[in-house]
Design an enzyme around this catalytic site. Structure first.
Site, mmCIF file in Angstrom:
data_model
loop_
_atom_site.group_PDB
_atom_site.id
_atom_site.type_symbol
_atom_site.label_atom_id
_atom_site.label_comp_id
_atom_site.label_asym_id
_atom_site.label_seq_id
_atom_site.Cartn_x
_atom_site.Cartn_y
_atom_site.Cartn_z
ATOM 1 C CE LYS A 14 -2.378 -1.142 3.655
ATOM 2 N NZ LYS A 14 -1.857 -2.235 4.317
ATOM 3 N NE ARG A 134 6.338 0.146 9.366
ATOM 4 C CZ ARG A 134 5.830 0.106 8.344
ATOM 5 N NH1 ARG A 134 5.991 0.787 7.449
ATOM 6 N NH2 ARG A 134 4.349 -0.188 9.148
ATOM 7 N NE ARG A 145 0.627 -3.733 11.606
ATOM 8 C CZ ARG A 145 1.424 -3.934 10.493
ATOM 9 N NH1 ARG A 145 2.747 -4.274 10.886
ATOM 10 N NH2 ARG A 145 1.314 -3.017 9.464
#
Length: 192
Positions: A14, A134, A145
């Site tokens: 994305k 991250r 997630r």
């Protein structure tokens, strides 16, 4: 104004595709993930709360997310449109976004789902973690997630499908090939 929502599980591409769309179509990018990371980096009160929730793999409550998003839209009155990345994640958020945009005489123009299987997602995130470091790419958090996406977020897609706004695009392949498919879809929608 052209308003685009881009969907896909963590690691679907994305962010990568959003950057290319923004450059080509001059849209303002609203990424809830980026907003959360900015607040965390700046150690705001909101950032501390978001960090705590994300560390447990829990979605940030709608009220916090929606307020941040509305503020971001209101801070960009002169753009050609927006690309919403990582939002909405629930039907309630989608409904809130529709109400907010309707109040501005706007609506979501198109919803694109980047379709990527779970094995590919895990491989991509393992690679991304090596480069980005991250914290939200930790394997345990990642599984939460991904589960969150398939248990909750994926249910937003029928909401937009009923409105005739949902297009699914294969998210596996060369970045430029995927972008070509996205561009064709966006161009078709803009030329209606």
């Amino acid at each position: 104004m052209f308003n685009l929502v881009i969907f896909g599980p963590p690691g679907a591409g994305k962010g990568t595709q959003s950057a290319k769309i923004i450059e080509k179509y001059n849209l303002a990018h609203i990424s809830t993930g980026d907003m959360f990371r900015m607040h965390i980096t700046e150690n705001t009160v909101l950032g501390q709360k978001v960090k705590e929730l994300l560390s447990e793999g829990i979605l940030v409550p709608d009220s916090i997310t929606i307020n941040m998003l509305e503020e971001e839209v209101n801070n960009n009155p002169d753009v050609s449109g927006f690309i919403f990345d990582g939002f909405p994640r629930t039907v309630a958020q989608a409904e809130s976004l529709d109400v907010f945009l309707k109040g501005k005489n706007e609506e979501i123009s198109l919803v694109i789902q980047l379709d990527v299987n779970e094995d590919e997602i895990k491989q991509r995130i393992a690679e991304r973690k090596k480069v980005s470091g991250r914290a939200d790419d930790d394997e345990t958090k990642l599984i939460r997630r991904i589960d969150e996406y398939f248990q909750k977020t994926v249910h937003v897609l029928p909401y937009y499908e009923k409105q005739g706004k949902l297009i699914k695009i294969e998210g596996i392949g060369a970045i430029d090939d995927i972008f070509a498919k996205l561009s064709e879809t966006i161009d078709n929608q803009m030329n209606r």
